[in-house]
Scaffold this active site. Structure first.
Site, PDB file in Angstrom:
ATOM      1  N   ASP A  34       0.823  -1.226   0.000  1.00 55.99           N
ATOM      2  CA  ASP A  34       0.000   0.000   0.000  1.00 55.99           C
ATOM      3  C   ASP A  34       0.852   1.270   0.000  1.00 55.99           C
ATOM      4  O   ASP A  34       0.328   2.370   0.135  1.00 55.99           O
ATOM      5  CB  ASP A  34      -0.957   0.004   1.199  1.00 55.99           C
ATOM      6  CG  ASP A  34      -0.211  -0.034   2.523  1.00 55.99           C
ATOM      7  OD1 ASP A  34       1.046  -0.035   2.505  1.00 55.99           O
ATOM      8  OD2 ASP A  34      -0.866  -0.043   3.580  1.00 55.99           O
ATOM      9  N   GLU A  36       3.272   2.122   2.187  1.00 54.91           N
ATOM     10  CA  GLU A  36       3.876   2.533   3.458  1.00 54.91           C
ATOM     11  C   GLU A  36       5.309   2.014   3.565  1.00 54.91           C
ATOM     12  O   GLU A  36       5.649   0.961   3.021  1.00 54.91           O
ATOM     13  CB  GLU A  36       3.014   2.011   4.621  1.00 54.91           C
ATOM     14  CG  GLU A  36       1.671   2.728   4.670  1.00 54.91           C
ATOM     15  CD  GLU A  36       0.726   2.170   5.727  1.00 54.91           C
ATOM     16  OE1 GLU A  36       1.089   1.191   6.413  1.00 54.91           O
ATOM     17  OE2 GLU A  36      -0.387   2.719   5.842  1.00 54.91           O
ATOM     18  N   ARG A  91      11.705  26.986   6.556  1.00 52.07           N
ATOM     19  CA  ARG A  91      11.219  28.285   6.085  1.00 52.07           C
ATOM     20  C   ARG A  91       9.841  28.620   6.661  1.00 52.07           C
ATOM     21  O   ARG A  91       9.395  29.746   6.602  1.00 52.07           O
ATOM     22  CB  ARG A  91      11.215  28.328   4.550  1.00 52.07           C
ATOM     23  CG  ARG A  91      12.635  28.527   4.027  1.00 52.07           C
ATOM     24  CD  ARG A  91      12.689  28.745   2.544  1.00 52.07           C
ATOM     25  NE  ARG A  91      12.691  27.457   1.845  1.00 52.07           N
ATOM     26  CZ  ARG A  91      12.927  27.327   0.549  1.00 52.07           C
ATOM     27  NH1 ARG A  91      13.168  28.384  -0.187  1.00 52.07           N
ATOM     28  NH2 ARG A  91      12.928  26.148  -0.004  1.00 52.07           N
ATOM     29  N   GLN A  92       9.184  27.588   7.233  1.00 47.47           N
ATOM     30  CA  GLN A  92       7.917  27.852   7.943  1.00 47.47           C
ATOM     31  C   GLN A  92       8.229  27.741   9.436  1.00 47.47           C
ATOM     32  O   GLN A  92       7.792  26.819  10.125  1.00 47.47           O
ATOM     33  CB  GLN A  92       6.848  26.832   7.508  1.00 47.47           C
ATOM     34  CG  GLN A  92       5.459  27.060   8.105  1.00 47.47           C
ATOM     35  CD  GLN A  92       4.700  28.233   7.471  1.00 47.47           C
ATOM     36  OE1 GLN A  92       4.952  28.618   6.348  1.00 47.47           O
ATOM     37  NE2 GLN A  92       3.779  28.815   8.218  1.00 47.47           N
ATOM     38  N   LYS A 184      17.593  43.481  -3.225  1.00 44.91           N
ATOM     39  CA  LYS A 184      16.384  42.753  -3.646  1.00 44.91           C
ATOM     40  C   LYS A 184      15.201  43.457  -3.004  1.00 44.91           C
ATOM     41  O   LYS A 184      15.127  43.551  -1.784  1.00 44.91           O
ATOM     42  CB  LYS A 184      16.516  41.315  -3.122  1.00 44.91           C
ATOM     43  CG  LYS A 184      15.644  40.283  -3.776  1.00 44.91           C
ATOM     44  CD  LYS A 184      16.149  38.901  -3.319  1.00 44.91           C
ATOM     45  CE  LYS A 184      15.105  37.844  -3.314  1.00 44.91           C
ATOM     46  NZ  LYS A 184      15.591  36.559  -2.829  1.00 44.91           N
ATOM     47  N   ARG A 186      11.033  43.678  -2.769  1.00 44.87           N
ATOM     48  CA  ARG A 186       9.752  43.074  -3.152  1.00 44.87           C
ATOM     49  C   ARG A 186       8.760  44.169  -3.501  1.00 44.87           C
ATOM     50  O   ARG A 186       8.445  45.033  -2.689  1.00 44.87           O
ATOM     51  CB  ARG A 186       9.221  42.200  -2.000  1.00 44.87           C
ATOM     52  CG  ARG A 186       7.936  41.502  -2.350  1.00 44.87           C
ATOM     53  CD  ARG A 186       7.683  40.264  -1.509  1.00 44.87           C
ATOM     54  NE  ARG A 186       8.595  39.152  -1.792  1.00 44.87           N
ATOM     55  CZ  ARG A 186       8.514  38.362  -2.861  1.00 44.87           C
ATOM     56  NH1 ARG A 186       7.588  38.565  -3.773  1.00 44.87           N
ATOM     57  NH2 ARG A 186       9.369  37.380  -3.035  1.00 44.87           N
ATOM     58  N   THR A 215      13.779  27.253  -6.522  1.00 47.96           N
ATOM     59  CA  THR A 215      13.286  27.350  -7.908  1.00 47.96           C
ATOM     60  C   THR A 215      14.359  27.914  -8.829  1.00 47.96           C
ATOM     61  O   THR A 215      14.194  27.923 -10.048  1.00 47.96           O
ATOM     62  CB  THR A 215      12.061  28.281  -7.996  1.00 47.96           C
ATOM     63  OG1 THR A 215      12.484  29.621  -7.669  1.00 47.96           O
ATOM     64  CG2 THR A 215      10.969  27.854  -7.038  1.00 47.96           C
ATOM     65  N   GLY A 217      15.129  30.959  -9.208  1.00 49.93           N
ATOM     66  CA  GLY A 217      14.798  32.308  -9.683  1.00 49.93           C
ATOM     67  C   GLY A 217      15.787  33.357  -9.207  1.00 49.93           C
ATOM     68  O   GLY A 217      16.255  34.194  -9.996  1.00 49.93           O
ATOM     69  N   THR A 218      16.132  33.316  -7.933  1.00 44.87           N
ATOM     70  CA  THR A 218      17.036  34.322  -7.356  1.00 44.87           C
ATOM     71  C   THR A 218      18.400  34.279  -8.029  1.00 44.87           C
ATOM     72  O   THR A 218      18.943  35.313  -8.441  1.00 44.87           O
ATOM     73  CB  THR A 218      17.194  34.057  -5.833  1.00 44.87           C
ATOM     74  OG1 THR A 218      15.897  34.014  -5.252  1.00 44.87           O
ATOM     75  CG2 THR A 218      18.035  35.117  -5.165  1.00 44.87           C
TER      76      THR A 218
HETATM   77  C1  R5P Z   1      16.035  33.666   0.411  1.00 43.48           C
HETATM   78  O1  R5P Z   1      15.839  34.144   1.531  1.00 43.48           O
HETATM   79  C2  R5P Z   1      17.064  32.597   0.255  1.00 43.48           C
HETATM   80  O2  R5P Z   1      18.303  33.038   0.720  1.00 43.48           O
HETATM   81  C3  R5P Z   1      17.215  32.149  -1.195  1.00 43.48           C
HETATM   82  O3  R5P Z   1      17.686  33.247  -1.963  1.00 43.48           O
HETATM   83  C4  R5P Z   1      15.935  31.650  -1.768  1.00 43.48           C
HETATM   84  O4  R5P Z   1      15.335  30.718  -0.921  1.00 43.48           O
HETATM   85  C5  R5P Z   1      16.186  31.024  -3.120  1.00 43.48           C
HETATM   86  O5  R5P Z   1      14.985  30.596  -3.646  1.00 43.48           O
HETATM   87  P1  R5P Z   1      14.777  30.427  -5.198  1.00 43.48           P
HETATM   88  O6  R5P Z   1      15.853  29.544  -5.728  1.00 43.48           O
HETATM   89  O7  R5P Z   1      13.416  29.814  -5.309  1.00 43.48           O
HETATM   90  O8  R5P Z   1      14.823  31.796  -5.817  1.00 43.48           O
END
Ligand code: R5P
Length: 286
Positions: A34, A36, A91-92, A184, A186, A215, A217-218
């Protein structure tokens, strides 16, 4: 002392065990029909200080860690210690909105109930450490990064935001290089504006260093900005390389090389933190 290597960290655990001349135990694992998870530690752990090395990132890794903590209790072990090179859900670490869990708190409380100590590498936010009733150590991989880049021709070490500046400053100073961070800002939920300081990068080699590539992106945006400013060779590094949805491809549109540590095993994790982990084990549990 015995080292238990979970699936996510088997190579790192093997390096640690070899360096410490300790037996490496890999628990037997399979799935019930199943789905597990079944775990069994078939090794005599009686009287041993046991170190379980495994990430607590994916839900499967968390279950694997919890079941292994229970499995080792079947032996009269001296102590059980968790080393989670990448500590997930960090992160949470607080409630951002009503009705949310404090994810890293509940997980830490569970892990701490079954262990004598917990350690991780460069946790996203140190608030999580305070949720543990046992000693919870945040190790730092800076020296592994410094060792890796010691003989690489770099002019600047760059942080993609001001939050990572301390790490970048430390690495840059150890390498004897200059450093700066990208601003950076927002704008709204979906838009982030990034701006590099007014420095001429024509013909310069840069190392962008972050704590996590998730991801991508940063780092991708940082690489594009530095390339636009004339950077010659762009190296990208992070402590934890998650590379969600194969994000390395968008990073490599501008960056030349990616090197991350082996806290998360993968194609680009060629910087090992095994010495950091070994020193922690011998320093605190010898
Ligand atoms: C932000 O506070 C962290 O230092 C990283 O820059 C972030 O978690 C990177 O996330 P991602 O790769 O999604 O942009």
């Amino acid at each position: 002392m015995k080292i238990i290597g979970l699936r996510s960290s088997s190579d790192l655990a093997a390096k640690v065990a070899k360096q410490l001349h300790s037996e490496l135990v890999m628990p037997e694992e399979r799935r019930f029909p199943d789905g597990e998870l079944y775990v069994r530690c078939d090794s005599d752990l009686s009287g041993e200080d046991v170190f379980i090395i495994g990430n607590t990132h994916t839900d499967a890794e968390i279950i694997e860690m919890i079941l292994t903590l229970s499995a080792v209790r079947d032996y009269a072990v001296k102590s059980v210690n968790i080393i989670a090179p990448y500590y997930g859900y960090a992160r949470q670490h607080q409630r951002y909105r009503r009705g949310e869990p404090i994810s890293s708190q509940i997980l830490t409380e569970i892990f701490a109930s079954y262990s004598r100590s917990i350690a991780t590498v460069d946790i996203h936010d140190e608030q999580t450490l305070s949720y543990s009733k046992v000693k919870f150590t945040d190790l730092h991989a800076d020296r592994s990064i410094v060792d890796f880049y010691r003989h690489v021709d770099i002019d600047y070490v760059v942080s993609p935001d001001d939050g990572g500046l301390d790490r970048v400053k430390h690495v840059a100073e150890a390498l004897g290089k200059k450093y700066f961070y990208i601003e950076k800002k927002r704008i709204d939920d979906r838009t982030v504006e990034m701006k590099a300081p007014d420095i001429d990068l024509k013909g310069k080699n840069v190392l962008i260093l972050d704590d996590i590539i998730s991801t991508g992106g940063t780092i991708a945006k940082s690489s594009a900005i530095l390339r636009q400013k004339g950077a010659s060779r762009i190296y990208v590094s992070a402590i934890h390389g998650l590379f969600v949805n194969s994000s390395e491809s968008k990073i490599l549109e501008n960056a030349d090389e990616i090197h991350v540590t082996d806290t998360v095993a993968g194609k680009y994790s060629d910087i090992s933190v095994y010495q950091v982990v070994c020193d922690y084990i011998t320093g605190t549990h010898a």
